[in-house]
Design an enzyme around this catalytic site. Structure first.
Site, PDB file in Angstrom:
ATOM      1  N   ASP A 332       0.837  -1.215   0.000  1.00 28.65           N
ATOM      2  CA  ASP A 332       0.000   0.000   0.000  1.00 28.65           C
ATOM      3  C   ASP A 332       0.869   1.261   0.000  1.00 28.65           C
ATOM      4  O   ASP A 332       0.533   2.267   0.617  1.00 28.65           O
ATOM      5  CB  ASP A 332      -0.966   0.011   1.202  1.00 28.65           C
ATOM      6  CG  ASP A 332      -2.003   1.125   1.123  1.00 28.65           C
ATOM      7  OD1 ASP A 332      -2.173   1.711   0.030  1.00 28.65           O
ATOM      8  OD2 ASP A 332      -2.635   1.407   2.147  1.00 28.65           O
ATOM      9  N   CYS A 637     -16.919  -4.852   9.507  1.00 29.91           N
ATOM     10  CA  CYS A 637     -17.217  -3.697  10.368  1.00 29.91           C
ATOM     11  C   CYS A 637     -15.991  -2.864  10.734  1.00 29.91           C
ATOM     12  O   CYS A 637     -16.090  -1.650  10.941  1.00 29.91           O
ATOM     13  CB  CYS A 637     -17.881  -4.156  11.670  1.00 29.91           C
ATOM     14  SG  CYS A 637     -19.150  -5.428  11.451  1.00 29.91           S
TER      15      CYS A 637
HETATM   16 CA    CA Z   1      -4.298   2.630  -0.303  1.00 32.77          CA
END
Ligand code: CA
Length: 714
Positions: A332, A637
């Site tokens: 990421d 959630c």
């Molecule tokens: Ca991202």
């Protein structure tokens, strides 16, 4: 000294003499001075240095350095700085926008992409526009229902809405001029970034890589909204011909022909910078979708143009060059962080450079003409790579940190620096950079390891790393890295830190530096601070009792300099269940704050939260059921309500449910009874039995929280 620098030096003198021309004029009687606002065009933004009283674009000028020549507020006077006015933004979500200030009018956005025009002297509202984002779109947003601001151009105000529309408003009245849909509405795209404007075009990207989308940026005609060009960040279906030469080039770096079905990623969700010197636009692209490269591209390859800075021709969108910060991204590591343009002397030669600190922990200096790598120094510790090889221009990965088994890796998915703006002081050769360390434990998804099947699920985080077991792994994986937040004065050419200021928490605000020798930043502990740019010494501090994410701006009207900033935390800290101490203690009531010398306004205290977890119903669960409930909670959630069922404070903490809430839970989760409040129904993903398992997990966590509170009291 450059011409720009001479003008910068000169303008405070003009200000001292009370000449009003470069400092903007006030918005008389709450009306937008239409002529002035209409006049914002390329030339005016290019010559932004001649009107330091305005903040004309996202990063103030096309160079986006976020360094202001204003110096009325300086080391000598800052002690007199006080709140001049404030506006209740009627918000409890993250506020991330950069206010744009033109001739005494401030244009800013709040939660759910709402747009406001304020009198910049008084805070009086001039107009308000609500794009009425369907609240169920919140389920597609990884990181809160935030918006980072507008572009003001040619008499219009442009905003991208969370649900993927580009909207043009009349700058004088706030009335809708046109809007266009920029996305495939069946996919989980969102827009949180600010549009940029140049060459009669409006540039906008989008986010959604965590949910499986293919990233791109689009240029629209500023007058009509007609699409002019689109640049895709990653290849699409191989059954169709590539859209252009760039996609043909990129496709060769993807080894698996089905990766495109998972989205691919590369979303351009924040930084898009126009370079007037080369008439090109830089697109900062995001992480891979899914994160795990073994799933995304099993045969290897760099996966262009993930985690890259791509230069395209401004008028045609044609590819010119790229630099990939993280080949074959696995963590990421977006390169969507703000980019600043500058002229810098490097090794005896003045170069036109681009500066960026992407998530991956290295600070890059690139030549804007060619994309050549000039510098890449660590700005925070990195374990995934040892260094960037200056010969190859590539990071050297550390194989010990492959995550076939669970591992803490730094930086984590929040990066060493995120979208929170940096400020560049070219004269000092420094970048004031908000850095942090906050990690998650990466582990390749077990289900995929078992059967090799990986599916995109609409409205669900699909990363290729373990999400369902994340709360277990966080507890079980040894040696968690210690989180930190640190504002640093960083020399991008040498990689050294001139000074650093440790913050009480990792998730802090963007930065503004000024010719007054000051660096401004808000933090998650609820303070808005001014630091000495030379030493980092704290010179002034304002307790706002709200966490900060947004970057401050400065402007001047009628000879008075203001510093403005949005207060209100949230954003990417929500999934971690930790948006800082203020969000836990107080209701996250967002405000727009404007400071000036001798300001005397006050800021109401936010409502204090009741942190006492109420008595819970008795639910009998076997250990296996409890585990199943935990995994379901983590899958469906946790991304909003927080890992371990501990909320960041920005979204309701489910452990605080009282008996009536427990009674209503089925209607809320399965039937969407709170849909209009941003809690869509999950009947498409959960059945009653699964909801009961989730309830059991929440009750277990609530009871654990109650027990902990008792221990703390003793
Ligand atoms: Ca991202």
């Amino acid at each position: 000294m450059t011409v720009q620098r001479i003008i910068q030096r000169f303008s405070p003198l003009v200000m001292a003499l009370g000449i009003s021309f470069p400092l903007g004029s006030s918005a008389a009687n709450g009306q937008v001075p239409a002529q002035a606002v209409l006049a914002v065009d390329d030339d005016r933004i290019k010559q932004a240095e001649t009107e330091p009283g305005n903040w004309l674009g996202y990063g103030r000028t096309y160079e986006e350095q976020r360094f202001s020549p204003l110096d009325q507020i300086n080391g000598e006077t800052v002690a007199r700085l006080g709140l001049a006015w404030r506006v209740d933004m009627q918000s409890t979500r993250g506020l991330e926008a950069t206010p744009i200030v033109v001739d005494g009018v401030m244009f800013v956005t709040g939660e759910w992409s709402k747009v406001y025009a304020f009198n910049a002297v008084t805070g009086e509202q001039i107009w308000f526009y609500d794009p009425k984002v369907p609240r169920e779109w919140g389920r597609k947003a990884c990181c809160d229902v935030v918006n980072r601001g507008v572009a003001v151009y040619g008499g219009k105000v442009y905003v991208g809405s969370l649900d993927g529309r580009l909207i043009a408003l009349d700058a004088a009245t706030g009335r809708l001029v046109w809007e266009v849909n920029t996305i495939d509405r069946s996919r989980d795209y969102t827009i949180t970034g600010a549009p940029r404007a140049a060459r009669g075009l409006i540039f906008i990207g989008n986010g959604g890589a965590e949910y499986g989308v293919r990233g791109y940026a689009t240029a629209y005609d500023a007058d009509t909204g007609a699409q002019v060009w689109r640049f895709w960040a990653v290849p699409g279906a191989p059954s169709k011909p590539p859209e252009n030469e760039a996609m043909a080039l990129a496709a060769k770096t993807w080894s698996d022909s089905t990766a495109w079905e998972l989205g691919g990623g590369g979303t351009i969700w924040n930084s898009i910078v126009y370079d007037a010197d080369f008439d090109q636009v830089y697109l900062g692209t995001g992480n891979g979708s899914p994160w795990a490269r073994e799933i995304r591209s099993p045969g290897g390859g760099d996966n262009l143009f993930l985690s890259s800075i791509v230069a395209v021709d401004a008028t045609t969108g044609r590819y010119k060059w790229h630099y990939q910060t993280t080949p074959a991204d696995n963590w990421d590591y977006t390169a969507t962080q703000d980019m600043a343009l500058a002229d810098m002397e490097i090794d005896g030669v003045t170069r036109k450079v681009l500066l960026q600190a992407p998530k991956n922990g290295f600070f890059y200096v690139l030549d804007r003409a060619t994309g050549e790598l000039l510098r890449a120094h660590n700005y925070v510790p990195t374990t995934w790579a040892t260094h960037v090889d200056m010969e190859t221009g590539r990071p050297v990965e550390n194989p010990a940190y492959a995550y076939d088994s669970p591992k803490w890796i730094v930086p984590g998915p929040m990066g060493g620096h995120n979208w929170q703006a940096m400020s560049v002081d070219i004269e000092a050769g420094l970048v004031y950079l908000p850095t942090h360390q906050f990690s998650l434990t990466y582990a390749l998804e077990e289900a995929w390891k078992d059967d090799g099947v990986f599916q995109r699920v609409s409205g669900q985080f699909r990363l290729g790393i373990e999400v369902e077991r994340l709360s277990e792994l966080v507890v079980e994986t040894p040696d968690p890295p210690v989180p930190f937040g640190r504002l640093i004065a960083f020399d991008p050419l040498t990689g050294t830190q001139r000074w650093g200021v440790d913050q009480p928490h990792y998730w802090n605000g963007g930065v503004l530096a000024t010719q007054g020798g000051l660096v401004f930043q808000g933090n998650s502990a609820g303070y808005f601070n001014a630091y000495d740019a030379a030493t980092g010494e704290e010179l002034w501090s304002f307790p706002a009792h709200r966490g900060f994410l947004a970057p401050p701006v400065t402007y001047a009207v009628d000879g008075v300099q203001y510093i403005a900033v949005l207060a209100g935390t949230g954003g990417g800290a929500i999934p971690n269940g930790d948006a800082g101490p203020m969000a836990r203690k107080y209701r996250n009531e967002g405000y727009l704050l404007a400071f000036a010398l001798d300001g005397e306004a006050s800021l109401p205290m936010p409502e204090e939260r009741n942190q006492q977890i109420p008595q819970q119903p008795v639910i009998e669960m076997s250990p296996a059921q409890a585990k199943a409930g935990e995994r379901l909670y983590n899958r469906h959630c946790a991304v909003c309500h927080g890992l371990f069922a501990i909320s960041s404070g920005v979204i309701p903490d489910l452990r605080m449910m009282t008996a009536p809430w427990h009674e209503a839970l089925g209607g809320i989760v399965l039937h969407g009874s709170l849909k209009l409040k941003g809690m869509p129904g999950f009947a498409d993903r959960l059945n009653e039995g699964e909801l009961e398992l989730i309830r059991g997990y929440i009750v277990q966590q609530a009871n654990a929280g109650r027990a902990q509170a008792e221990v703390n009291e003793e």
